[in-house]
Write an enzyme that holds these catalytic residues in place. Sequence first.
Site, PDB file in Angstrom:
ATOM      1  N   ARG A 175       0.844  -1.202   0.000  1.00 38.56           N
ATOM      2  CA  ARG A 175       0.000   0.000   0.000  1.00 38.56           C
ATOM      3  C   ARG A 175       0.881   1.255   0.000  1.00 38.56           C
ATOM      4  NH1 ARG A 175      -3.777   0.238   4.818  1.00 38.56           N
ATOM      5  NH2 ARG A 175      -5.018   1.614   3.509  1.00 38.56           N
ATOM      6  N   ARG A 204       8.636 -27.076   6.429  1.00 33.93           N
ATOM      7  CA  ARG A 204       8.889 -26.483   5.108  1.00 33.93           C
ATOM      8  C   ARG A 204      10.095 -27.087   4.401  1.00 33.93           C
ATOM      9  NH1 ARG A 204       3.944 -24.476   3.954  1.00 33.93           N
ATOM     10  NH2 ARG A 204       3.198 -23.206   5.675  1.00 33.93           N
TER      11      ARG A 204
HETATM   12  C1  LIG Z   1       3.057 -29.034   2.981  1.00 35.19           C
HETATM   13  C2  LIG Z   1       2.101 -28.036   3.544  1.00 35.19           C
HETATM   14  C3  LIG Z   1       0.903 -27.796   2.885  1.00 35.19           C
HETATM   15  C4  LIG Z   1      -0.021 -26.866   3.391  1.00 35.19           C
HETATM   16  N1  LIG Z   1      -1.194 -26.632   2.715  1.00 35.19           N
HETATM   17  C5  LIG Z   1      -2.095 -25.760   3.214  1.00 35.19           C
HETATM   18  C6  LIG Z   1      -3.339 -25.514   2.558  1.00 35.19           C
HETATM   19  O1  LIG Z   1      -3.637 -26.081   1.523  1.00 35.19           O
HETATM   20  N2  LIG Z   1      -4.193 -24.601   3.092  1.00 35.19           N
HETATM   21  C7  LIG Z   1      -3.905 -23.951   4.265  1.00 35.19           C
HETATM   22  O2  LIG Z   1      -4.720 -23.144   4.728  1.00 35.19           O
HETATM   23  N3  LIG Z   1      -2.736 -24.159   4.904  1.00 35.19           N
HETATM   24  C8  LIG Z   1      -1.835 -25.030   4.413  1.00 35.19           C
HETATM   25  N4  LIG Z   1      -0.657 -25.240   5.072  1.00 35.19           N
HETATM   26  C9  LIG Z   1      -0.370 -24.449   6.277  1.00 35.19           C
HETATM   27  C10 LIG Z   1      -0.664 -25.256   7.562  1.00 35.19           C
HETATM   28  O3  LIG Z   1      -2.050 -25.561   7.653  1.00 35.19           O
HETATM   29  C11 LIG Z   1      -0.256 -24.442   8.790  1.00 35.19           C
HETATM   30  O4  LIG Z   1      -1.004 -23.248   8.844  1.00 35.19           O
HETATM   31  C12 LIG Z   1       1.220 -24.075   8.780  1.00 35.19           C
HETATM   32  O5  LIG Z   1       2.009 -25.187   8.431  1.00 35.19           O
HETATM   33  C13 LIG Z   1       1.627 -23.581  10.152  1.00 35.19           C
HETATM   34  O6  LIG Z   1       1.595 -24.698  11.008  1.00 35.19           O
HETATM   35  P1  LIG Z   1       1.127 -24.583  12.503  1.00 35.19           P
HETATM   36  O7  LIG Z   1      -0.255 -24.027  12.614  1.00 35.19           O
HETATM   37  O8  LIG Z   1       1.414 -25.912  13.126  1.00 35.19           O
HETATM   38  O9  LIG Z   1       2.226 -23.498  13.010  1.00 35.19           O
HETATM   39  P2  LIG Z   1       2.146 -22.481  14.206  1.00 35.19           P
HETATM   40  O10 LIG Z   1       1.044 -21.538  14.062  1.00 35.19           O
HETATM   41  O11 LIG Z   1       3.527 -21.875  14.289  1.00 35.19           O
HETATM   42  O12 LIG Z   1       1.899 -23.371  15.444  1.00 35.19           O
HETATM   43  C14 LIG Z   1       2.885 -24.271  15.946  1.00 35.19           C
HETATM   44  C15 LIG Z   1       2.201 -25.217  16.895  1.00 35.19           C
HETATM   45  O13 LIG Z   1       1.687 -24.469  18.008  1.00 35.19           O
HETATM   46  C16 LIG Z   1       0.419 -25.013  18.389  1.00 35.19           C
HETATM   47  N5  LIG Z   1      -0.633 -24.018  18.141  1.00 35.19           N
HETATM   48  C17 LIG Z   1      -0.515 -22.863  17.410  1.00 35.19           C
HETATM   49  N6  LIG Z   1      -1.657 -22.170  17.426  1.00 35.19           N
HETATM   50  C18 LIG Z   1      -2.531 -22.892  18.139  1.00 35.19           C
HETATM   51  C19 LIG Z   1      -3.889 -22.701  18.467  1.00 35.19           C
HETATM   52  N7  LIG Z   1      -4.558 -21.630  18.069  1.00 35.19           N
HETATM   53  N8  LIG Z   1      -4.471 -23.652  19.198  1.00 35.19           N
HETATM   54  C20 LIG Z   1      -3.824 -24.737  19.610  1.00 35.19           C
HETATM   55  N9  LIG Z   1      -2.505 -25.001  19.330  1.00 35.19           N
HETATM   56  C21 LIG Z   1      -1.878 -24.076  18.596  1.00 35.19           C
HETATM   57  C22 LIG Z   1       0.183 -26.252  17.545  1.00 35.19           C
HETATM   58  O14 LIG Z   1       0.751 -27.359  18.191  1.00 35.19           O
HETATM   59  C23 LIG Z   1       0.989 -25.942  16.308  1.00 35.19           C
HETATM   60  O15 LIG Z   1       1.378 -27.090  15.570  1.00 35.19           O
HETATM   61  C24 LIG Z   1       0.266 -26.159   4.587  1.00 35.19           C
HETATM   62  C25 LIG Z   1       1.480 -26.419   5.257  1.00 35.19           C
HETATM   63  C26 LIG Z   1       2.379 -27.335   4.747  1.00 35.19           C
HETATM   64  C27 LIG Z   1       3.698 -27.564   5.482  1.00 35.19           C
END
Ligand SMILES: Cc1cc2nc3c(=O)[nH]c(=O)nc-3n(C[C@H](O)[C@H](O)[C@H](O)COP(=O)(O)OP(=O)(O)OC[C@H]3O[C@@H](n4cnc5c(N)ncnc54)[C@H](O)[C@@H]3O)c2cc1C
Length: 250
Positions: A108, A200
């Site tokens: 922006r 990743r």
């Molecule tokens: C190969 C691959 C494909 C993907 N494809 C898609 C897709 O098609 N569409 C899409 O939307 N996303 C996609 N993602 C993103 C994925 O869904 C996650 O948003 C992303 O990998 C971040 O992971 P996370 O939420 O575990 O990480 P973080 O947010 O860093 O969280 C780390 C950990 O903290 C804990 N945590 C974090 N927040 C909370 C909470 N609110 N409640 C409870 N526990 C929590 C959990 O244990 C979590 O695993 C993809 C990811 C990968 C690696």
Amino acid sequence: MDILKAPRVTLIARPEFLEPAHLPVQWKGPASAGERLAEFAGRICYMSQANPAGRSTAEYLGNILQQGHGSVFEHAVYVLLIEGISRSCSHELVRHRAGFGYSQLSQRYVDESQAAFVMPPAILGDLTLEAEWTRQMEAAQGAYVQAVGRLMEKYSWVEDRVHRRKMAREAARSVLPNATEVKIVVSANIRAWRTMLELRLGEGAELEIRRMALSCLTVLKAEAAAFFADFEVYPTVDGSEAGRVGFHKV
Ligand SMILES: Cc1cc2nc3c(=O)[nH]c(=O)nc-3n(C[C@H](O)[C@H](O)[C@H](O)COP(=O)(O)OP(=O)(O)OC[C@H]3O[C@@H](n4cnc5c(N)ncnc54)[C@H](O)[C@@H]3O)c2cc1C
């Protein structure tokens, strides 16, 4: 028009450890401040500053990794400046929330008429695809410049020039492609870096974010290797590289 073919990752901040004089640790072996900070935090749990097992910092942190005692790693925060990644790559990156902080270039406010574009790894090296992709980027950049010009005219009644430019750019950016380069400052503690890198670096990850994760791992490992001692980078059948961890922590 600049076309970028690799990310640029720069370490811009690291922990500073101020060892309290009244609780000295019997350190063994070389270590960075971040690694010592994590060891100090771990040793507080059992008041084992005397280091009865005679472990070096690398051995101590290796044992923590094996036990999955991840909270000890939350004390050490490293900040990376990541450039040369696309908007789609940064969009995937910012999905990692726990333990992360981000500041990303604003489309922006920033004029994107000279923006660089990041060529997807899948296109790199295929001359026909590269030429076609480059034409598409040039067309998109032209469309952006034209849209900004027309919107500036449309909003000529807005007296504040900065606000007028923002109004034009925030609408014109909609024609910029996902490949537009972003710059982003990423802060995270070691537990968070490890979680993001594990996900990743995997073969299921999209190629560009995997390439970015490999660069982040290289920079972080050069800074504090003991935190990443269980990461293994290996060549994949498609000629790229992926990584895996020895100790997965949920
Ligand atoms: C190969 C691959 C494909 C993907 N494809 C898609 C897709 O098609 N569409 C899409 O939307 N996303 C996609 N993602 C993103 C994925 O869904 C996650 O948003 C992303 O990998 C971040 O992971 P996370 O939420 O575990 O990480 P973080 O947010 O860093 O969280 C780390 C950990 O903290 C804990 N945590 C974090 N927040 C909370 C909470 N609110 N409640 C409870 N526990 C929590 C959990 O244990 C979590 O695993 C993809 C990811 C990968 C690696």
